[in-house]
Design a protein around this motif. Sequence first.
Motif, PDB file in Angstrom:
ATOM      1  N   LYS A  83     -17.914   7.288 -16.805  1.00 48.14           N
ATOM      2  CA  LYS A  83     -18.062   8.552 -17.520  1.00 48.14           C
ATOM      3  C   LYS A  83     -17.267   9.689 -16.867  1.00 48.14           C
ATOM      4  CE  LYS A  83     -22.566   7.740 -19.699  1.00 48.14           C
ATOM      5  NZ  LYS A  83     -23.984   8.164 -19.761  1.00 48.14           N
ATOM      6  N   PHE A  84     -17.357   9.812 -15.554  1.00 48.39           N
ATOM      7  CA  PHE A  84     -16.662  10.914 -14.879  1.00 48.39           C
ATOM      8  C   PHE A  84     -15.152  10.735 -14.953  1.00 48.39           C
ATOM      9  CE2 PHE A  84     -15.395  13.201 -10.843  1.00 48.39           C
ATOM     10  CZ  PHE A  84     -15.575  14.470 -11.375  1.00 48.39           C
ATOM     11  N   ALA A  85     -14.687   9.510 -14.764  1.00 41.88           N
ATOM     12  CA  ALA A  85     -13.246   9.242 -14.862  1.00 41.88           C
ATOM     13  C   ALA A  85     -12.741   9.524 -16.270  1.00 41.88           C
ATOM     14  CB  ALA A  85     -12.957   7.794 -14.472  1.00 41.88           C
ATOM     15  N   ILE A  86     -13.520   9.153 -17.283  1.00 38.68           N
ATOM     16  CA  ILE A  86     -13.142   9.422 -18.672  1.00 38.68           C
ATOM     17  C   ILE A  86     -13.031  10.927 -18.909  1.00 38.68           C
ATOM     18  CG2 ILE A  86     -13.944   9.293 -21.065  1.00 38.68           C
ATOM     19  CD1 ILE A  86     -15.164   6.549 -20.339  1.00 38.68           C
ATOM     20  N   ALA A  87     -14.015  11.689 -18.393  1.00 38.35           N
ATOM     21  CA  ALA A  87     -14.004  13.148 -18.563  1.00 38.35           C
ATOM     22  C   ALA A  87     -12.783  13.764 -17.883  1.00 38.35           C
ATOM     23  CB  ALA A  87     -15.286  13.749 -17.994  1.00 38.35           C
ATOM     24  N   ILE A 145     -10.896  12.247  -9.929  1.00 37.31           N
ATOM     25  CA  ILE A 145     -10.329  13.600  -9.854  1.00 37.31           C
ATOM     26  C   ILE A 145      -8.872  13.607  -9.402  1.00 37.31           C
ATOM     27  CG2 ILE A 145     -12.574  14.663  -9.487  1.00 37.31           C
ATOM     28  CD1 ILE A 145     -12.001  14.846  -6.533  1.00 37.31           C
ATOM     29  N   THR A 146      -8.366  12.470  -8.972  1.00 42.21           N
ATOM     30  CA  THR A 146      -6.949  12.394  -8.579  1.00 42.21           C
ATOM     31  C   THR A 146      -6.152  11.550  -9.568  1.00 42.21           C
ATOM     32  OG1 THR A 146      -7.478  10.536  -7.084  1.00 42.21           O
ATOM     33  CG2 THR A 146      -7.425  12.749  -6.129  1.00 42.21           C
ATOM     34  N   ALA A 147      -6.321  10.237  -9.507  1.00 43.04           N
ATOM     35  CA  ALA A 147      -5.516   9.339 -10.338  1.00 43.04           C
ATOM     36  C   ALA A 147      -5.808   9.511 -11.827  1.00 43.04           C
ATOM     37  CB  ALA A 147      -5.751   7.886  -9.914  1.00 43.04           C
ATOM     38  N   ALA A 148      -7.095   9.493 -12.198  1.00 40.15           N
ATOM     39  CA  ALA A 148      -7.450   9.583 -13.614  1.00 40.15           C
ATOM     40  C   ALA A 148      -7.002  10.917 -14.211  1.00 40.15           C
ATOM     41  CB  ALA A 148      -8.955   9.395 -13.793  1.00 40.15           C
ATOM     42  N   PHE A 149      -7.302  12.003 -13.507  1.00 38.48           N
ATOM     43  CA  PHE A 149      -6.903  13.328 -13.994  1.00 38.48           C
ATOM     44  C   PHE A 149      -5.382  13.456 -14.038  1.00 38.48           C
ATOM     45  CE2 PHE A 149      -5.509  17.665 -13.093  1.00 38.48           C
ATOM     46  CZ  PHE A 149      -6.114  18.356 -14.139  1.00 38.48           C
ATOM     47  N   GLY A 150      -4.708  13.019 -12.967  1.00 41.23           N
ATOM     48  CA  GLY A 150      -3.261  13.157 -12.886  1.00 41.23           C
ATOM     49  C   GLY A 150      -2.522  12.374 -13.952  1.00 41.23           C
ATOM     50  N   LYS A 186      -7.376   0.538 -20.422  1.00 39.08           N
ATOM     51  CA  LYS A 186      -7.460   0.792 -21.863  1.00 39.08           C
ATOM     52  C   LYS A 186      -8.523   1.832 -22.185  1.00 39.08           C
ATOM     53  CE  LYS A 186      -5.088  -0.334 -24.148  1.00 39.08           C
ATOM     54  NZ  LYS A 186      -3.722   0.234 -24.293  1.00 39.08           N
ATOM     55  N   VAL A 187      -9.625   1.825 -21.437  1.00 37.13           N
ATOM     56  CA  VAL A 187     -10.682   2.820 -21.675  1.00 37.13           C
ATOM     57  C   VAL A 187     -10.159   4.226 -21.395  1.00 37.13           C
ATOM     58  CG1 VAL A 187     -12.954   3.629 -20.926  1.00 37.13           C
ATOM     59  CG2 VAL A 187     -12.543   1.181 -21.201  1.00 37.13           C
ATOM     60  N   ASN A 193      -5.540   9.330 -25.476  1.00 36.83           N
ATOM     61  CA  ASN A 193      -5.087   9.319 -26.871  1.00 36.83           C
ATOM     62  C   ASN A 193      -5.908  10.266 -27.734  1.00 36.83           C
ATOM     63  OD1 ASN A 193      -2.997   7.476 -26.515  1.00 36.83           O
ATOM     64  ND2 ASN A 193      -4.277   5.705 -26.964  1.00 36.83           N
ATOM     65  N   ILE A 194      -7.226  10.258 -27.533  1.00 43.24           N
ATOM     66  CA  ILE A 194      -8.107  11.127 -28.312  1.00 43.24           C
ATOM     67  C   ILE A 194      -7.797  12.597 -28.032  1.00 43.24           C
ATOM     68  CG2 ILE A 194     -10.492  11.981 -28.458  1.00 43.24           C
ATOM     69  CD1 ILE A 194     -10.092   9.620 -30.202  1.00 43.24           C
ATOM     70  N   ALA A 195      -7.618  12.933 -26.759  1.00 46.60           N
ATOM     71  CA  ALA A 195      -7.325  14.322 -26.393  1.00 46.60           C
ATOM     72  C   ALA A 195      -6.016  14.785 -27.039  1.00 46.60           C
ATOM     73  CB  ALA A 195      -7.252  14.465 -24.874  1.00 46.60           C
TER      74      ALA A 195
END
Length: 255
Positions: A83-87, A145-150, A186-187, A193-195
């Motif tokens: 959830k946090f990584a998705i956000a 907060i690093t890889a996912a956000f970046g 993919k998640v 993609n949605i954003a």
Amino acid sequence: MILDMSLQLSTEIVGLLFLVAVVAGFIDAIAGGGGLLTIPALLWVGLPPATALATNKLQACGGSFFASFYFIRKGMVDIKKMKFAIACTFVGSALGSIAIQSIDPSILEVILPFLILAIGGYFLLSKQISDEDKHQLLTPTLFAITAAFGIGLYDGFFGPGTGSFFALAFVSLAGFGLAKATAHAKVLNFATNIASLLFFALGGKVLWALGGIMLVGQALGATLGSRLVLSKGVKIIKPLMVTMSIAMSLKLLFA
């Protein structure tokens, strides 16, 4: 004839775009890079570049959603832990979509082919690539907060190779095996993609009817590709990841 925002396309052309989406969804579910097929196809039928990118995001949502759903249903991804990584990924992609309006992305056009080629080289030459989990370098929170956000920021800003970047991050930083990394990629790719789709929709750039037809094709291809990820694992992901990295690099270098 298919009428969509003053664009008339024959049934045959729409059918061809549907088939392109099926193939792209199949490739995307395994290695990413399906946009190499769909974006040129949409430009070929006469869509303006911004409209092609926007419509591509709509149909890509179909592939990434159904691939994600399949991986979650099969237990490859624990959505509660994501959830946090998705956000973070969603916020990054939204900010990237805003930033591209005021920042010249030309510098990325120069360095990106070599970055993607390096990813392909990593997957080709690394002896540690397997379906077994390894030691993780980052905690899930720090990864988010690093890889996912970046990477989310990058996808909203520019985009090519996002799936490969996510897969590499999960393998090298989170310590995931390649099949597990592909599933989690993919998640997060669905979140980006949605954003981006929301941003393009607000700008009125999306061709909903055409994009919806291609979305169905993406969903079919993604479901087939996802099944192969679970049944074949590294045997199919690694060579296709290397192939798509080279293809994306060449496309960006000589576009």
